[in-house]
Write a protein that holds these residues in place. Structure first.
Motif, short mmCIF file in Angstrom:
data_model
loop_
_atom_site.label_atom_id
_atom_site.label_comp_id
_atom_site.label_asym_id
_atom_site.label_seq_id
_atom_site.Cartn_x
_atom_site.Cartn_y
_atom_site.Cartn_z
N GLN A 47 104.75 121.29 15.82
CA GLN A 47 103.42 121.91 15.88
C GLN A 47 102.77 121.71 17.24
O GLN A 47 102.10 122.60 17.75
N MET A 53 106.37 126.41 11.62
CA MET A 53 107.19 125.95 10.49
C MET A 53 108.61 125.72 10.97
O MET A 53 109.02 126.22 12.02
N GLN A 115 105.45 123.22 4.81
CA GLN A 115 105.68 123.77 6.14
C GLN A 115 107.16 123.93 6.44
O GLN A 115 107.56 124.11 7.58
#
Length: 812
Positions: A47, A53, A115
């Motif tokens: 991230q 993801m 995620q």
């Protein structure tokens, strides 16, 4: 009348903040040999770099080894039996894979799974002709699906079939694959499944150590090149989703190639439920700085696909590891959409580097700094974020249509229902329609004055009746046209909706200077201008239409906006027939003066799936012609001489000859010998002149599936002769030339209950009828597929079930 209604939860105001919308790219990272497991730390690092993801395999290499050992042991046992001298060969049954152990999977329920996109094992072969390999592969898939669902994973990618040769005479296993997916859907009732399929051709061969395919009996490695069938992979997908009955949880993860195919195939995939677009390093070009970029055609495709109602996610496959995992102290790049110009400059060439160039680039790469290596590892992501930030602005139609795309609406029934103010308000926002109506009225007034035609008023003013005034936009435009041309007018606003009638009176008091005569009446029951109550031009009256009168006058121009998405589907012909008795017989004008309905067959799998779900609770769902902003569809026909892609079905012209109306009235009163039904039983034939039928032939070069018919219309508001026509069109091929950016009408969609498949080089015959029994109007439609089997001979391949909207027809 516009057929546009506001969908639940949709923002219909084109001036709202949604105008500032910029598509968000949700970008994922996939490594075929990802270090396991995907921990919170890995996710946070991804991230920080700019990924949204990550993918994760469901099972580990340990599980893979266990399956291979199981197969090897079984094959050894079979070999011993077959080599024995026993007359009865007791072949052992296929082995059952034991349940998972903790060491067999890196997944566990928790916060991180939200995620993660699960990725099922690529080394299985659901298409195998060997029953053992097919059985083991299905067991592996089911075990993985069940465990991923248990862990709370929301999405899973399943590698597509290992063979797409749908035209092969051998059993290529596509049906086996499709059945396995159907079974998987029942195992995990909430899991979203995306089948990873190349846009065309086969995916790049990968080093699949421990691949089950070579274990198949009589396996032969085939590396022979064959001609690429561009629609072969789509054909395979179509078979899979058809077997799975268009399940809403089944979608496509589309692998984009380096060289995009023809536009027709790009359009075909655009119509499918796309969950993911996947990119490999080979999809990208290298620019002069050695950075990965996409060509203009890929950029255009991404822009188009990201305009879908539910934009697909983007998945970078095997572009390198996530930067910074091995060295937490390193300075890592962040994909913020603001790279240096050298990073995103267009490629200077559109082909791959030569082997010598590739070796030289690789040699240079080994001498780059550690920071540069990190930057290279995120180069593909940095470029996609740049594309996100630099997406083209949306058109006015795209802005207005936000939330409307592929949203099914039942057509309006303005004769039986009184519309709400918000419904009028939505289609009054059209920036084009009312301008064109004003032009038509102004041109008609100018021609009237120029030719010195007599008027129907004692003052010499041209009498205009706005029939079906709604909230009064056409009344305002008629007044403006009078002011522009300098031609005096006497305006009557006729409206049956008692609620809109109140608003019309208020407009007359506050906006129109009390010069409009407001009448509450169904236009068909209106007897015309009440001459005994009008003293002079500008002295307006308001009446409910029930007062006793001594004299009614005529109207010079009838203005209406009764058209629906298919022109006549909201009973414009019947309404204008009913009010024509007030029109001046010699010089009277109708605006619009004529309109035509047009059709084309389309593939609309997502609309079909939506209608199929509705049919579980609504028995008329498959028989309703829907108003819908068609978006994720594919036009199936090709334009060829005499058979264009979109074809006219029929036409209505106003005013009608007096003899036609006289016959209709005679039938209504029983004065015609032999009457009693017309084309349909149950009526007296009074509306028989408004029935229509058409049979249209469409030529289709590429195979496909018909899910229904798209309907459009064109209208001539006023024909000024040498001065030209004032026209409106919703046909996508003519709209820009005749009424660019008009948004009042979305197309109509006539669904087929069951999709009709046809092969390459087919012809589709569309039959459609406009029917009436004097109490309601409805449509019936049918599609047939033909293929040429000789110079002058065709074979019918199949036909759809007859569609009919009689149960939901428009009441007269």
């Amino acid at each position: 009348m516009s057929s546009l209604q506001q969908p639940v939860g949709a923002e219909a105001d084109p001036e709202s903040p949604v105008d500032d919308y910029m598509p968000t790219f949700f970008i994922g990272h996939h490594e075929s040999k990802r270090p396991l497991p995907v921990t919170d730390k890995v996710l946070r690092q991804a991230q920080d770099v700019g990924y949204d993801m990550l993918t994760s395999p469901i099972t580990s290499p340990h599980f893979h080894t266990r399956v291979l050992t199981l197969i090897s042991s079984y094959l050894s046992a079979v070999a011993l039996v077959e080599d024995s001298d026993d007359s009865i060969k007791n072949i052992p049954p296929a082995p059952i894979i034991p349940p998972l152990d903790p060491v067999d999977t890196p997944l566990t329920p928790g916060d991180t799974v939200g995620q993660i996109i699960a990725h099922s094992s690529p080394w299985i072969d659901l298409c195998s002709v060997d029953p053992l390999i097919a059985n083991i592969s299905r067991q592996v898939l089911n075990i993985e699906i069940a465990y991923a669902s248990f862990c709370g994973v929301g999405n899973i990618i399943i590698p597509g079939p290992r063979s797409y040769t749908s035209g092969s005479t051998s059993n290529d296993g596509l049906i086996q694959y499709a059945r396995a997916i159907q079974e998987a859907l029942t195992i995990a009732p909430y899991l979203q499944m995306a089948i990873h399929i190349p846009m065309y051709g086969n995916e790049e061969a990968k080093d699949l150590t421990g691949d089950l395919k070579p274990f198949a009996k009589n396996y032969e490695s085939t590396n022979k090149e064959k001609d690429i069938d561009l629609f072969e992979t789509w054909d395979a997908w179509n078979l899979i989703r058809t077997v799975c009955k268009y399940n809403s949880r089944l979608s496509v993860a589309l692998a984009l190639p380096r060289r995009l195919p023809i536009e027709s195939l790009q359009a075909r995939w655009f119509a499918e439920p796309l969950r993911l677009l996947s990119f490999t390093p080979s999809t990208f070009l290298k620019n002069s700085g050695g950075h990965p970029v996409l060509g203009k055609s890929h950029q255009a495709l991404i822009t188009r696909y990201m305009r879908l109602k539910q934009p697909p996610w983007l998945l970078l496959r095997d572009v390198g590891p996530i930067p910074g995992l091995d060295d937490p102290m390193a300075l890592n790049p962040t994909a913020d959409g603001f790279p240096s110009p050298s990073v995103v400059i267009d490629a200077s060439r559109s082909v791959s580097p030569t082997p010598a160039e590739a070796a030289e680039i690789k040699l240079k790469d080994t001498h780059k700094s550690k920071h540069k290596l990190y930057k290279d590892a995120a180069a593909h992501l940095i470029y996609l974020r740049y594309l996100q930030r630099n997406q083209p602005a949306r058109t006015s139609i795209e802005k207005f249509g936000s939330g409307y795309q592929d949203y099914l609406q039942s057509p309006l029934q303005p004769l039986t229902d009184n519309l709400e103010s918000v419904t009028y308000e939505v289609f009054e926002k059209d920036p084009v329609k009312y301008d064109w109506y004003e032009r038509a009225i102004a041109q008609a007034l100018s021609d009237w004055a120029q030719h010195g035609k007599p008027t129907s008023s004692s003052s010499g003013a041209v009498v205009i009746a706005v029939c079906g005034s709604g909230r009064g936009p056409l009344v305002t435009r008629a007044l403006q046209a009078s002011e522009t041309t300098g031609v005096a007018v006497e305006i009557w606003a006729v409206e049956k909706n008692p609620n809109a009638y109140v608003l019309l009176q208020r407009h007359n008091e506050e906006d129109w200077g009390r010069v409009v005569n407001v009448v509450k009446s169904d236009m068909r029951a209106w007897k015309g201008p009440l001459r005994s109550a009008v003293s002079h031009i500008g002295q307006a009256i308001t009446t409910s239409g029930t007062e006793p009168v001594s004299q009614y006058g005529k109207v010079d121009i009838i203005v209406s906006e009764l058209l629906g998405s298919f022109a006549d589907n909201e009973l414009s012909p019947e309404c204008l027939d009913g009010v024509q008795h007030v029109l001046a017989p010699q010089f009277g004008i109708s605006i619009p003066s004529s309109y035509t309905a047009h059709l084309t067959p389309i593939m609309a799998p997502q609309l079909h799936a939506d209608i199929s779900r509705r049919s579980l609770t609504d028995p008329t769902a498959t028989e309703t012609p829907y108003v819908v902003m068609l978006h994720a569809i594919d036009y199936l026909a090709n334009s060829v001489p005499e058979h264009p892609r979109i074809q006219q079905a029929w036409e209505f012209v106003h005013p009608l000859p007096a003899s036609t109306l006289a016959i209709a009235e005679a039938r209504r009163s029983g004065g015609v010998s032999g009457g009693g039904g017309g084309s349909m039983s149950g009526g007296d034939g009074a509306n028989e002149h408004n029935t229509r039928s058409a049979r249209l032939r469409f030529v289709c070069k590429d195979r496909g599936v018909v899910n229904g018919l798209a309907g459009y219309f064109e209208t001539v508001l006023y024909d000024g002769g040498e001065a030209g026509k004032v026209e409106l069109s919703t046909r996508p091929d003519n709209m820009a030339a005749k009424s660019k950016d008009m948004i009042s009408w979305f197309p109509i969609f006539f669904p087929l209950k069951n999709p009709l498949y046809f092969p390459d080089d087919s012809e589709l015959e569309v039959s459609i009828w406009r029917q009436t029994d004097d109490r309601k109007v409805w449509y019936e439609w049918l599609v047939e597929a033909y293929v040429m089997v000789g110079p002058d001979k065709r074979m019918r391949l199949g036909w759809s079930e007859m569609g009919t909207s009689r149960k939901v027809g428009c009441l007269m």
